[in-house]
Design an enzyme around this catalytic site. Structure first.
Site, PDB file in Angstrom:
ATOM      1  N   PRO A   1       5.531   3.349  -1.685  1.00 56.75           N
ATOM      2  CA  PRO A   1       4.791   4.259  -2.604  1.00 56.75           C
ATOM      3  C   PRO A   1       3.718   3.559  -3.525  1.00 56.75           C
ATOM      4  O   PRO A   1       3.772   3.471  -4.635  1.00 56.75           O
ATOM      5  CB  PRO A   1       6.050   4.886  -3.504  1.00 56.75           C
ATOM      6  CG  PRO A   1       7.044   3.927  -3.446  1.00 56.75           C
ATOM      7  CD  PRO A   1       6.891   3.189  -2.096  1.00 56.75           C
ATOM      8  N   CYS A   2       2.695   3.096  -2.817  1.00 53.77           N
ATOM      9  CA  CYS A   2       1.616   2.594  -3.733  1.00 53.77           C
ATOM     10  C   CYS A   2       0.961   3.589  -4.799  1.00 53.77           C
ATOM     11  O   CYS A   2       0.245   3.252  -5.709  1.00 53.77           O
ATOM     12  CB  CYS A   2       0.445   1.701  -2.973  1.00 53.77           C
ATOM     13  SG  CYS A   2      -0.142   2.815  -1.664  1.00 53.77           S
TER      14      CYS A   2
END
Length: 198
Positions: free
Chosen positions: A168-169
């Site tokens: 999850p950037c």
């Protein structure tokens, strides 16, 4: 009458091609010559390309990245033995569907991180620790990976994360609370953050 015959042939040809492709997928995988399998899935943030090696998920790409370009790069960097073979990606496709349906908050699929190394790899590994519904600033991530002055480098590492959504950037934002840049574009990032905040 001739029109119906041609329609029947076209339908049969489509079925025949599908069967031949399935046989090719199966035989390539069984023979150990399918190094990279890929498929696409439709999501609320657009069509995602999923690619996996025998180790695990190696790439998730947004359509704005150009799926053909991503496949060409995978062919150059991982292996030219690449084929649309959806079955290898059934589990990740199902989990992404569950994520967008708000029935999943973490992904439980093997990943292959060969497309990232060094500092970027450290950032990507840390991203996995940012919990669903939480956010961290680029500065906080820089501190967490032991390089507090490398805020811009963290931004670059997030932009080059080979597995967005799954790693999850999108949960990394600017210190002032603004969303910042994202490989899938600002709308996709906002959609993901809003999904998790709801």
């Amino acid at each position: 009458m001739n029109t119906n015959l041609f329609d029947d042939l076209a339908i049969d040809e489509g079925g025949t091609l599908a069967r031949l492709h399935q046989r090719l997928e199966h035989n390539a995988d069984s023979a150990g010559v399918l190094d990279v399998a890929y498929r696409t899935i439709d999501t609320p943030v657009g069509t995602l390309l999923l690619a996996a090696t025998t180790v695990g998920l190696v790439r998730v790409a947004y359509d704005i990245e150009g799926h053909d370009a991503v496949l060409a790069k995978l062919s150059d960097t991982v292996s030219p033995r690449i084929l649309r073979a959806p079955a290898r990606l059934d589990t990740v496709a199902r989990q992404i569907d569950e994520y967008f349906a708000k029935r999943r908050t973490t992904f439980d699929v093997p990943v292959d991180l060969r497309l990232t190394d060094g500092f970027r790899r450290a950032v990507v590994e840390h991203l996995r620790d940012i919990a669903y519904g939480h956010r961290e600033s680029y500065a906080a991530v820089a501190v967490a990976v032991g390089s507090p002055k490398a805020v811009r480098a963290v931004g670059t590492a997030c932009a080059r994360n080979p597995l967005p959504v799954v790693i999850p950037c999108h949960r990394v934002v600017r210190s002032d609370g603004a969303t910042g840049q994202y490989a899938g574009g600002p709308r996709a990032k906002s959609t993901l953050l809003d999904l998790e905040a709801a």
